[in-house]
Enzyme design. Structure first.
Site, short mmCIF file in Angstrom:
data_model
loop_
_atom_site.label_atom_id
_atom_site.label_comp_id
_atom_site.label_asym_id
_atom_site.label_seq_id
_atom_site.Cartn_x
_atom_site.Cartn_y
_atom_site.Cartn_z
N HIS A 1 -11.64 4.02 -4.57
CA HIS A 1 -12.03 5.38 -4.95
C HIS A 1 -12.04 6.23 -3.70
O HIS A 1 -12.45 5.77 -2.64
CB HIS A 1 -13.42 5.39 -5.61
CG HIS A 1 -13.67 6.65 -6.37
ND1 HIS A 1 -14.15 7.78 -5.77
CD2 HIS A 1 -13.46 6.94 -7.67
CE1 HIS A 1 -14.24 8.73 -6.68
NE2 HIS A 1 -13.83 8.26 -7.83
N ASP B 1 -12.83 3.13 -14.20
CA ASP B 1 -11.69 2.85 -15.06
C ASP B 1 -11.43 1.37 -15.24
O ASP B 1 -10.71 0.98 -16.15
CB ASP B 1 -10.43 3.54 -14.51
CG ASP B 1 -10.47 5.02 -14.80
OD1 ASP B 1 -11.14 5.40 -15.77
OD2 ASP B 1 -9.84 5.79 -14.06
N1 ACO Z 1 -5.12 -1.91 -4.38
C1 ACO Z 1 -4.67 -2.27 -3.15
N2 ACO Z 1 -4.82 -1.52 -2.04
C2 ACO Z 1 -5.44 -0.33 -2.18
C3 ACO Z 1 -5.94 0.12 -3.42
C4 ACO Z 1 -5.76 -0.72 -4.54
N3 ACO Z 1 -6.21 -0.34 -5.75
N4 ACO Z 1 -6.50 1.34 -3.27
C5 ACO Z 1 -6.37 1.65 -1.97
N5 ACO Z 1 -5.73 0.64 -1.31
C6 ACO Z 1 -5.44 0.61 0.12
C7 ACO Z 1 -4.28 1.53 0.45
O1 ACO Z 1 -3.04 0.87 0.42
C8 ACO Z 1 -4.66 2.02 1.82
O2 ACO Z 1 -4.25 1.02 2.74
P1 ACO Z 1 -3.78 1.42 4.25
O3 ACO Z 1 -5.04 1.87 4.92
O4 ACO Z 1 -3.25 0.12 4.80
O5 ACO Z 1 -2.75 2.49 4.11
C9 ACO Z 1 -6.18 2.06 1.83
O6 ACO Z 1 -6.59 1.11 0.82
C10 ACO Z 1 -6.76 3.42 1.51
O7 ACO Z 1 -6.20 3.87 0.26
P2 ACO Z 1 -5.71 5.36 0.00
O8 ACO Z 1 -4.71 5.35 -1.12
O9 ACO Z 1 -5.31 5.99 1.28
O10 ACO Z 1 -7.06 6.02 -0.50
P3 ACO Z 1 -7.19 7.31 -1.38
O11 ACO Z 1 -8.60 7.75 -1.22
O12 ACO Z 1 -6.12 8.29 -1.06
O13 ACO Z 1 -6.93 6.81 -2.88
C11 ACO Z 1 -7.22 5.90 -5.05
C12 ACO Z 1 -7.91 6.48 -3.79
C13 ACO Z 1 -6.10 6.83 -5.52
C14 ACO Z 1 -8.26 5.82 -6.17
C15 ACO Z 1 -6.66 4.50 -4.71
O14 ACO Z 1 -7.71 3.64 -4.33
C16 ACO Z 1 -5.85 3.89 -5.87
O15 ACO Z 1 -4.66 4.16 -6.00
N6 ACO Z 1 -6.52 3.05 -6.72
C17 ACO Z 1 -5.88 2.50 -7.89
C18 ACO Z 1 -5.80 3.55 -9.00
C19 ACO Z 1 -7.16 3.82 -9.63
O16 ACO Z 1 -7.90 2.90 -9.97
N7 ACO Z 1 -7.46 5.14 -9.82
C20 ACO Z 1 -8.69 5.56 -10.50
C21 ACO Z 1 -9.54 6.39 -9.58
S1 ACO Z 1 -11.11 6.68 -10.32
C22 ACO Z 1 -10.89 7.93 -11.42
O17 ACO Z 1 -10.00 8.73 -11.37
C23 ACO Z 1 -11.89 8.01 -12.50
#
Ligand code: ACO
Length: 443
Positions: free
Chosen positions: A309, A367
């Site tokens: 998140h 979610d």
């Molecule tokens: N699985 C594996 N790795 C992940 C995940 C994941 N679900 N989420 C983040 N990471 C990693 C990224 O690859 C990144 O790695 P890096 O530092 O090596 O580049 C690091 O963790 C940070 O992630 P970001 O994508 O930069 O974080 P951001 O805050 O932009 O994204 C998000 C947050 C979009 C929720 C992300 O965690 C994600 O895509 N999760 C899966 C989708 C999801 O569950 N979305 C629902 C959000 S809650 C809602 O809307 C109610």
């Protein structure tokens, strides 16, 4: 300017600039950078708004480090345990919980505006029968703006705002249920005034002209809790979309349609649908480690859906509450997909103990469990984000209302331009052969 300032030094010139530090009632202070460009001649660069407070708001507070979510000062766990969705809507909109009389009045209003104009029903038949229900929702909610035009409703007035608020809250479940019925090819089921908000929603989703759907207590409670937990989440992507659209003075029904579109994406509300798809692909506990490996591989686009998140860095409090209701449903709803829930629990356990997920502070978000609950209620994956949209409507419209009641300027971000500098126009016969912009095999 107060004596609390942030001083920034431009190392190129040695000049210093002071910016006022403002404190909210809770949470981090902000440096007021509204005059940053005027003073420094520079823009503030923050793609994705990771460090940007886009407004000041009194509706919802999140402490991402501690996993705290408050609506108007009330803890989300407290609201989920003791309240119901209409009451939480009232709270978000009004600032306080309703007394008995106001609650009755509010429920009466929500109940008596649930029907759609018959002409709206004809819109549905314009969609392909296999349309994603979110595509239908974007269209239908947007179409409502033509039934509530500015020439009839002054949305800058208190009365006009109330029309937008009440009609959207009352009609969203009807529009969502009809999108579902349309996808099944079943007749639309009209709302019933004697039912509660969540019961009525389930009735419109699952009753048919030949049979009344009688939901179990656990199903009604689970849906109601799910709606509460998704009701608002401060300045998230879809809420910011609604507000940016609204900042130009656009019709609020059209603004909410923009919010529906933003919510649809898999990184936002679409994640609940992706969680179930992912669990089905994983299929069995023995395959979990292989998928954890894929999630950790930087060259693999696969991510564990329902994990991570932008704001929560210790846990998502909404996920904790929903986890409990998953268990309650497991005990009460016959159709509950127990193997899927067990697989989700195992995946959660493995990921929570994995060094990569611990280091990157990736925890299950709301979610992760909402999909499982919705599946247990008998809904297909394509409807999950639609239910989220119904729940979030109150957040969108409360935040829109708050914005229109405060000092509001059109949202107009700037950019760091990295394109070509000014150049001379070249006549076509003098131009060199250049790379084609068209993808291969495009016609
Ligand atoms: N699985 C594996 N790795 C992940 C995940 C994941 N679900 N989420 C983040 N990471 C990693 C990224 O690859 C990144 O790695 P890096 O530092 O090596 O580049 C690091 O963790 C940070 O992630 P970001 O994508 O930069 O974080 P951001 O805050 O932009 O994204 C998000 C947050 C979009 C929720 C992300 O965690 C994600 O895509 N999760 C899966 C989708 C999801 O569950 N979305 C629902 C959000 S809650 C809602 O809307 C109610």
């Amino acid at each position: 300017m107060s004596n609390k300032t942030l001083t920034i030094t431009d190392n190129r010139t040695g000049k210093t600039f002071d910016f006022e530090i403002k404190n909210g009632s809770c949470g981090p202070a902000v440096a007021d950078l509204t005059t940053f460009y005027d003073k420094t001649g520079m823009f503030v660069y923050d793609p994705g708004f990771k460090s940007t407070a886009s407004c000041s708001s009194g509706i919802t507070f999140i402490d991402g480090e501690k996993g705290i979510l408050l609506h108007r000062g009330y803890n989300i766990e407290d609201l989920a345990e003791n309240s119901d969705y209409p009451e939480v809507c009232y709270l978000l909109l009004n600032g306080d919980l309703p007394d008995l009389q106001n609650k009755k009045k509010f429920i009466k209003i929500l109940t008596h505006h649930t029907m759609l104009h018959e002409q709206i029903l004809r819109f549905y038949s314009g969609f392909r029968r296999d349309s994603h229900p979110m595509a239908v929702m974007v269209g239908i909610v947007g179409a409502l703006s033509s039934f509530y035009p500015e020439k009839t409703y002054d949305f800058s007035s208190e009365k006009g705002k109330w029309v937008a608020v009440s009609r959207l809250l009352a009609k969203m479940p009807t529009m969502a249920a009809m999108a579902y019925k349309y996808s099944l090819g079943q007749p639309f089921i009209y709302p019933k005034n004697e039912l509660s908000y969540s019961e009525n929603f389930l009735h419109m989703l699952f009753s048919t002209p030949s049979g009344e759907y009688k939901p179990s207590k656990a199903s009604v409670a689970a849906l109601d809790k799910l709606l509460i937990l998704h009701a608002d989440h401060e300045q998230n992507a879809s809420t910011s979309t609604v507000k940016i659209a609204g900042s130009s003075g656009a019709n609020p029904f059209a603004c909410v349609a923009a919010g529906v579109a933003s919510l649809w994406g898999p990184a936002h509300g679409g994640a609940n649908e992706s969680v179930i798809r992912m669990l089905n692909i994983i299929g069995d506990e023995k395959n979990i480690s292989q998928f954890i490996k894929k999630a950790k591989d930087i060259n693999d686009p696969f991510r564990l859906m329902g994990f991570g998140h932008r704001v929560y860095k210790s846990h998502d409090p909404r996920a904790n509450v929903l986890r409990k209701y998953c268990h309650d449903l497991l005990n009460e709803v016959e159709s509950f997909n127990a193997p899927l829930f067990k697989l989700a629990t195992k995946l959660e356990e493995i990921a929570l103990n994995d060094e990569y997920f611990i280091k990157k502070q990736l925890y299950p978000n709301v979610d992760f469990y909402s999909g499982i609950i919705l599946k247990a209620l008998g809904l297909p994956e394509s409807m999950f984000t639609v239910i989220f949209a119904v729940a979030r409507t109150v957040g969108w419209i409360s935040q829109w209302k708050e914005m229109t009641e405060s000092e509001n300027r059109i949202s107009r971000p700037r950019q760091l331009y990295n394109g070509k500098e000014i150049r001379q126009f070249i006549k076509i016969n003098k131009r060199k052969k250049n790379e084609s912009m068209f993808p291969e095999h495009i016609e």
